[in-house]
Design a protein around this motif. Structure first.
Motif, PDB file in Angstrom:
ATOM      1  N   UNK A 103     -16.424  77.671  32.780  1.00  0.00           N
ATOM      2  CA  UNK A 103     -16.336  76.119  33.258  1.00  0.00           C
ATOM      3  C   UNK A 103     -15.426  75.332  32.729  1.00  0.00           C
ATOM      4  N   UNK A 104     -14.672  75.629  31.607  1.00  0.00           N
ATOM      5  CA  UNK A 104     -14.019  74.898  30.600  1.00  0.00           C
ATOM      6  C   UNK A 104     -12.343  74.912  31.427  1.00  0.00           C
ATOM      7  N   UNK A 105     -11.768  73.677  31.167  1.00  0.00           N
ATOM      8  CA  UNK A 105     -10.482  73.751  31.757  1.00  0.00           C
ATOM      9  C   UNK A 105      -9.099  73.765  30.566  1.00  0.00           C
ATOM     10  N   UNK A 106      -7.902  73.753  30.983  1.00  0.00           N
ATOM     11  CA  UNK A 106      -7.133  73.956  29.613  1.00  0.00           C
ATOM     12  C   UNK A 106      -5.670  73.391  30.247  1.00  0.00           C
ATOM     13  N   UNK A 107      -4.777  73.177  29.229  1.00  0.00           N
ATOM     14  CA  UNK A 107      -3.719  72.907  29.425  1.00  0.00           C
ATOM     15  C   UNK A 107      -2.639  73.504  28.358  1.00  0.00           C
ATOM     16  N   UNK A 108      -1.427  73.701  28.762  1.00  0.00           N
ATOM     17  CA  UNK A 108      -0.524  74.067  27.378  1.00  0.00           C
ATOM     18  C   UNK A 108       0.540  73.090  27.000  1.00  0.00           C
ATOM     19  N   UNK A 109       0.409  72.859  25.786  1.00  0.00           N
ATOM     20  CA  UNK A 109       1.585  71.503  25.518  1.00  0.00           C
ATOM     21  C   UNK A 109       2.470  72.196  24.365  1.00  0.00           C
ATOM     22  N   UNK A 110       3.595  72.515  25.152  1.00  0.00           N
ATOM     23  CA  UNK A 110       4.813  73.152  24.294  1.00  0.00           C
ATOM     24  C   UNK A 110       5.692  72.236  23.746  1.00  0.00           C
ATOM     25  N   UNK A 111       6.221  72.401  22.387  1.00  0.00           N
ATOM     26  CA  UNK A 111       7.031  71.706  21.755  1.00  0.00           C
ATOM     27  C   UNK A 111       8.173  72.658  21.178  1.00  0.00           C
ATOM     28  N   UNK A 112       9.477  72.245  21.435  1.00  0.00           N
ATOM     29  CA  UNK A 112      10.367  73.168  20.841  1.00  0.00           C
ATOM     30  C   UNK A 112      11.455  72.304  19.870  1.00  0.00           C
ATOM     31  N   UNK A 113      11.370  72.579  18.727  1.00  0.00           N
ATOM     32  CA  UNK A 113      12.473  72.161  17.695  1.00  0.00           C
ATOM     33  C   UNK A 113      13.566  72.970  17.587  1.00  0.00           C
ATOM     34  N   UNK A 114      13.514  74.173  17.818  1.00  0.00           N
ATOM     35  CA  UNK A 114      14.316  75.150  17.858  1.00  0.00           C
ATOM     36  C   UNK A 114      15.084  75.324  19.230  1.00  0.00           C
ATOM     37  N   UNK A 115      16.326  74.556  19.224  1.00  0.00           N
ATOM     38  CA  UNK A 115      16.916  74.515  20.477  1.00  0.00           C
ATOM     39  C   UNK A 115      17.410  75.552  21.113  1.00  0.00           C
ATOM     40  N   UNK A 116      17.660  76.731  20.098  1.00  0.00           N
ATOM     41  CA  UNK A 116      18.397  77.988  20.626  1.00  0.00           C
ATOM     42  C   UNK A 116      17.163  78.891  21.282  1.00  0.00           C
ATOM     43  N   UNK A 117      15.945  78.432  21.226  1.00  0.00           N
ATOM     44  CA  UNK A 117      14.986  79.415  21.997  1.00  0.00           C
ATOM     45  C   UNK A 117      15.419  79.231  23.558  1.00  0.00           C
ATOM     46  N   UNK A 118      15.442  80.460  24.360  1.00  0.00           N
ATOM     47  CA  UNK A 118      15.832  80.690  25.598  1.00  0.00           C
ATOM     48  C   UNK A 118      14.899  79.880  26.683  1.00  0.00           C
ATOM     49  N   UNK A 119      13.861  79.243  26.232  1.00  0.00           N
ATOM     50  CA  UNK A 119      12.900  78.653  27.328  1.00  0.00           C
ATOM     51  C   UNK A 119      12.737  77.076  26.654  1.00  0.00           C
ATOM     52  N   UNK A 120      12.968  76.344  27.746  1.00  0.00           N
ATOM     53  CA  UNK A 120      12.598  74.951  27.620  1.00  0.00           C
ATOM     54  C   UNK A 120      10.991  74.750  27.371  1.00  0.00           C
ATOM     55  N   UNK A 121      10.556  73.494  27.260  1.00  0.00           N
ATOM     56  CA  UNK A 121       9.024  73.242  27.115  1.00  0.00           C
ATOM     57  C   UNK A 121       8.351  73.393  28.592  1.00  0.00           C
ATOM     58  N   UNK A 122       9.113  73.051  29.544  1.00  0.00           N
ATOM     59  CA  UNK A 122       8.552  73.103  31.020  1.00  0.00           C
ATOM     60  C   UNK A 122       8.315  74.687  31.251  1.00  0.00           C
ATOM     61  N   UNK A 123       9.411  75.511  30.739  1.00  0.00           N
ATOM     62  CA  UNK A 123       9.276  76.902  31.162  1.00  0.00           C
ATOM     63  C   UNK A 123       8.318  77.620  30.413  1.00  0.00           C
ATOM     64  N   UNK A 124       8.359  77.286  29.063  1.00  0.00           N
ATOM     65  CA  UNK A 124       7.138  77.712  28.098  1.00  0.00           C
ATOM     66  C   UNK A 124       5.589  77.457  28.742  1.00  0.00           C
ATOM     67  N   UNK A 125       5.441  76.185  28.975  1.00  0.00           N
ATOM     68  CA  UNK A 125       4.311  75.778  29.659  1.00  0.00           C
ATOM     69  C   UNK A 125       3.934  76.616  30.993  1.00  0.00           C
ATOM     70  N   UNK A 126       4.976  76.957  31.781  1.00  0.00           N
ATOM     71  CA  UNK A 126       4.710  77.749  33.039  1.00  0.00           C
ATOM     72  C   UNK A 126       4.376  79.195  32.741  1.00  0.00           C
TER      73      UNK A 126
END
Length: 403
Positions: A103-126
């Motif tokens: 019955x529990x709900x969730x969400x993913x909150x991504x933060x990206x200080x390393x801008x070389x990582x190939x996924x942005x925050x929305x893509x990580x969340x998805x």
């Protein structure tokens, strides 16, 4: 949950410039002292973060101790992965499975200080959110008020997953702003004054005045118990127990009754200042609040301050009693302070103390007594006890051994 490390975010340290490393080193030392019962923990620090590698130490117990340490803005028990999206998804799934219940709900909150990582925050969340939904039956998304907020922080040194951000105590690391002597009675106010002073980075040593047989061993133990509570915020507290009976009796016999309170406070301040000087302290801290009792008027403070040029810190000066009690309850000293054991401030209390004393008069009354040998003897017989935060073991030392 078997977390492998705790990520610590700095408080005001973050606003410091080139000398930031000194504050970080002090915070690191204080954390190490507070957690000395867990020698397996390793501490790593960077410019804007600190990491505790738990190595099997219980995260829940460590978090309880971290909540009290000044200089920490917030912290999170975390799981670390490499900079690989598949590894992140697997770690997120493992973490959420342990936290999730029907019955529990969730969400993913991504933060990206390393801008070389190939996924942005929305893509990580998805990517991470979709993986979790596909693999945990009954799991639902709620981006506004989720039961579980999975934080994914991407940094150059790795990716850190956590489900909670625990608020720290803020302030500055104890010891980063010098040292002061706290005049500690058994009452409600002075422990609160000590706590607030430590919050600004000042290391405190407590000075307590003991007048046997008029004050009992239970009254002395009460002060040591209060010091134990304060040590939880700084790692340890050194307590100086000053025998005050002879000085107090001399005041009672020679100074007019309505001036005895003023003279008593002056002698306490002189002794505290001597101990401060021997211990290389920079100030004296009191629990005075303006207008609370007869000795806490501006006229009285002027007459008492006359015995020293040392800075007197009064962090409670503008607070009312209810505000002070609220903090005492928060730091767990209120119940101890309310124990009904007498202290030297309450014995020989005059029926009508002078609320607007003249310093010239109290100087005149004191001139009939040679206090110097009494003060020297009190300092010589002062007992010093070191109280450690992580245990109730107390080390007693003669004051002459400490300087």
């Amino acid at each position: 949950m078997n977390y492998e490390r705790i990520l610590i975010r700095y408080g005001e340290i973050s606003t410091k410039g080139r000398n930031r490393y000194k504050f970080v080193d002090t915070l690191k030392s204080n954390i190490k002292s507070a957690l000395n019962e867990y020698p397996e923990i390793k501490i790593e620090s960077t410019r804007d973060r600190m990491f505790l590698l738990l190595n099997g130490a219980p995260a829940e117990d460590v978090c309880i101790k971290l909540e009290k340490i000044f200089g920490i803005q917030s912290f999170s028990p975390t799981v670390r992965t490499g900079l690989d999206i598949e590894e992140i998804k697997d770690a997120a799934l493992s973490l959420l499975k342990k936290l999730f219940s029907e019955g529990q709900t969730f969400k993913v909150s991504a933060r990206r200080s390393d801008k070389t990582f190939p996924y942005d925050t929305n893509e990580i969340n998805h990517e991470v959110g979709g993986h979790l939904l596909r693999n945990i039956e009954g799991l639902k998304v709620d981006v506004k008020k989720p039961d579980i907020n999975l934080i994914v922080e991407v940094r150059k040194e790795g990716v850190f997953l956590s489900s909670e951000v625990i608020k720290g105590n803020g302030g500055m690391p104890v010891g980063s702003s010098g040292k002061a002597m706290l005049m500690l009675s058994g009452g409600i106010d002075s422990p609160v004054a000590g706590y607030l002073t430590m919050k600004r980075g000042v290391e405190i040593e407590a000075v307590h005045f003991h007048s046997p047989p008029f004050t009992s061993e239970r009254a002395k133990q009460k002060v040591l118990d209060l010091s134990q509570k304060l040590a939880a915020f700084s790692g340890r507290v050194k307590v100086h127990i000053v025998p005050f009976t002879d000085i107090q009796q001399a005041i009672h016999q020679q100074v007019p009754e309505n001036y005895t309170m003023t003279s008593t406070r002056r002698m306490m301040l002189r002794l505290s200042d001597d101990i401060r000087e021997r211990g290389n302290g920079l100030a004296i801290v009191t629990g005075e609040s303006l207008g609370q009792v007869a000795s806490q008027t501006l006229e009285s403070m002027l007459a008492i301050n006359d015995v020293t040029n040392t800075p007197i810190l009064r962090p409670l000066i503008s607070m009312d009693k209810l505000e002070i009690i609220d903090i005492a309850k928060q730091i767990d000293t209120h119940e101890i302070s309310n124990l009904p054991y007498e202290d030297c401030c309450t014995i020989f209390t005059p029926s009508s103390p002078k609320t607007k004393p003249k310093k010239e008069k109290v100087q005149f009354y004191e001139s009939f007594v040679d206090f110097e040998p009494l003060i020297a003897e009190a300092l010589e017989k002062t007992e010093t006890i070191i109280i450690d935060a992580s245990s109730e073991i107390m080390e007693k030392t003669e004051i002459s051994d400490l300087f």
